[in-house]
Design an enzyme around this catalytic site. Structure first.
Site, PDB file in Angstrom:
ATOM      1  N   CYS A 224      -6.115  -0.606   5.694  1.00  0.00           N
ATOM      2  CA  CYS A 224      -5.189   0.497   5.414  1.00  0.00           C
ATOM      3  C   CYS A 224      -3.774   0.210   5.919  1.00  0.00           C
ATOM      4  O   CYS A 224      -2.784   0.506   5.235  1.00  0.00           O
ATOM      5  CB  CYS A 224      -5.717   1.806   5.993  1.00  0.00           C
ATOM      6  SG  CYS A 224      -6.181   1.740   7.735  1.00  0.00           S
TER       7      CYS A 224
ATOM      8  N   ASP B 172      -1.787   8.094   1.120  1.00  0.00           N
ATOM      9  CA  ASP B 172      -2.999   7.631   1.786  1.00  0.00           C
ATOM     10  C   ASP B 172      -3.453   6.291   1.223  1.00  0.00           C
ATOM     11  O   ASP B 172      -3.828   6.195   0.049  1.00  0.00           O
ATOM     12  CB  ASP B 172      -4.105   8.671   1.599  1.00  0.00           C
ATOM     13  CG  ASP B 172      -5.269   8.473   2.549  1.00  0.00           C
ATOM     14  OD1 ASP B 172      -5.480   7.331   2.986  1.00  0.00           O
ATOM     15  OD2 ASP B 172      -5.958   9.461   2.865  1.00  0.00           O
TER      16      ASP B 172
ATOM     17  N   HIS C  59      -6.143   4.742   1.825  1.00  0.00           N
ATOM     18  CA  HIS C  59      -7.607   4.612   1.802  1.00  0.00           C
ATOM     19  C   HIS C  59      -8.212   4.876   0.422  1.00  0.00           C
ATOM     20  O   HIS C  59      -9.430   4.764   0.251  1.00  0.00           O
ATOM     21  CB  HIS C  59      -8.229   5.576   2.821  1.00  0.00           C
ATOM     22  CG  HIS C  59      -7.735   5.373   4.220  1.00  0.00           C
ATOM     23  ND1 HIS C  59      -6.647   6.044   4.735  1.00  0.00           N
ATOM     24  CD2 HIS C  59      -8.171   4.556   5.205  1.00  0.00           C
ATOM     25  CE1 HIS C  59      -6.437   5.661   5.981  1.00  0.00           C
ATOM     26  NE2 HIS C  59      -7.341   4.751   6.297  1.00  0.00           N
TER      27      HIS C  59
END
Length: 464
Positions: free
Chosen positions: A297, A421, A423
């Site tokens: 990440c 994000d 992820h």
């Protein structure tokens, strides 16, 4: 990313090749320049002639602007009505094949093709063939004409065509200057028109550069443009990486750009909005055929930051891969050689080191002892986006995110964070990414209230 106000305005863009053909009977530099100049005069006369044709892309509308012939529309047709003739992707997706869109939806960019009629009406004379033997040099180049004008939907097609023809004529004049300036022997460097979006109220401007000439060699010209448009010399505006990307054109690399622009911003009492400035690419898990789910990440957040510096024209190198990031950390002495090819996490300090080593970008580090303190960092974060405008990488525990902006109230202290994000593991589906919150606004409770966080705040270089 710039969003054209589709309710009130549109961009008309005309593109098409014009062939530059010169027969050079002498290698004398002055005579060659005269021949090339005469050829450009001929090209400008073609644009003003009755053979000039403007075809509206994705429609049946064809216009002969210099003959006052407008095909299926009239000279007084408004731009808004013209847009109703254009077949859009939305119509294709639902299987509509109507000639005219009667629902009146808006089109932000109207594309036109520049063409020249080659046949003439009436009987043609019999061809005559002659043969001449002499030494000469034939110079040929394809000029990529590309002009834009900003219009309102109440403007008439007649007025828009007049402005487009003026823009084409002016662009040929600029191309002539470039061609003569960079003429080397009998070799002609093709002029390349590029569009740049400048801060309001200057808007979209077109500049002609010599194709293939590096930005560093154009420093004098770019400095002149900064002075002409009264722009500061502390950031780039006219590097090729800064060229405006039209909203109707897909990016070739497949990455989404600026997914946050379609989001609705939260409303706070006396709150102000502070956002990332410019364009970035969304990098996340499982892209580039790399399985980094569960450990990559921070690498992806770093890649998003690198894409910002690349697309703002500050750096020329491509976005680094995971392996290149790891090798950079080894090169600076931060990691052992065994780190390359591993699946080990990195944090904000490593992101800072890589930016400095690979891009020569400095960063500030903000330390937060526990997540609950992030709610009190509104002023610092707002000031960063106001002055630097770069994406922020934040890491805490084993998670990393990218902060793209904040909305913050100085009077109440309320704050919301715009989070990208890394992820996410799915396809480049903007609707899924925004509706499922992979790019979205988060409250202070988004952070682990007891975990410590480090934030890497990249600084914008003072270059132009």
């Amino acid at each position: 990313m710039v969003v054209v106000d589709s309710d009130t305005s549109s961009i008309f863009r005309v593109r098409g090749p014009l062939e530059l053909r010169c027969l050079l009977d002498s290698t004398d530099a002055q005579l060659m320049r005269q021949v090339i100049s005469r050829t450009f005069v001929t090209l400008r006369s073609q644009v003003k002639s009755e053979s000039c044709v403007l075809a509206v892309c994705n429609s049946s509308v064809i216009i002969w602007p210099n003959k006052a012939v407008y095909g299926e529309i009239t000279p007084d047709t408004t731009c808004e009505d013209l847009c109703q003739w254009i077949q859009t992707d939305e119509q294709d997706n639902v299987g509509k094949k109507k000639k005219k869109n009667k629902k009146g939806f808006s089109v932000s960019v109207v594309n036109l093709r520049l063409m020249m009629e080659v046949t003439k009406p009436g009987p043609l004379p019999a061809p005559i063939l002659s043969k001449t033997l002499k030494k000469s040099h034939f110079l040929r180049a394809t000029l990529p004409m590309d002009c834009v004008v900003r219009t309102s939907y109440n403007d008439t097609v007649r007025d828009v065509c007049k402005r487009l023809l003026e823009a084409l004529t002016n662009q040929l004049c600029e191309m002539e200057k470039i061609a003569l300036l960079h003429l080397s022997g009998a070799t002609l460097i093709v002029p390349e028109p590029l569009h740049f979006l400048l801060p309001d109220p200057k808007g979209l401007v077109t500049v002609v550069f010599p194709a293939g000439v590096h930005d560093k060699e154009l420093e004098t010209r770019r400095r002149e443009l900064h002075q002409q448009f009264e722009l500061p010399d502390d950031r780039p505006y006219f590097r090729r990486a800064n060229a405006y990307h039209f909203p109707n054109e897909p990016y070739k690399d497949g990455y989404l750009r600026n997914p946050h622009v379609i989001l609705t911003h939260p409303t706070l009492d006396n709150g102000k909005l502070y956002l990332v400035q410019g364009v970035y690419s969304y990098h996340h898990y499982m892209q580039d055929r790399a399985d980094d789910n569960g450990w990559g990440c921070a690498y992806r957040s770093l890649q998003t930051i690198c894409s910002w510096f690349q697309q703002q024209g500050y750096v020329e190198r491509s976005v680094p891969t995971h392996r290149e990031i790891q090798q950079a950390l080894v090169d600076v002495g931060d990691k052992p050689a065994s780190f390359v090819g591993s699946r080990q996490w990195i944090g904000s300090i490593e992101v800072q080191n890589v930016l400095n080593h690979l891009l020569d970008i400095t960063s500030k580090i903000m330390f937060v002892s526990q997540g609950s303190e992030l709610a009190s960092k509104g002023r610092e974060l707002a000031n960063h986006f106001l002055t630097e405008g770069t994406p922020i990488m934040i890491g805490g525990g084993v998670l990393a995110h990218t902060i793209l902006g904040v909305t913050w109230s100085e009077t109440t202290g309320q704050i919301r964070y715009l989070i990208l994000d890394p992820h996410y593991t799915g396809a480049e589906d903007l609707q899924v990414i925004t509706e499922k919150g992979w790019c979205g606004w988060k409250g202070p409770d988004f952070w682990d209230q007891t975990a410590y966080y480090n934030l890497c705040l990249p600084q914008r270089p003072r270059i132009f």
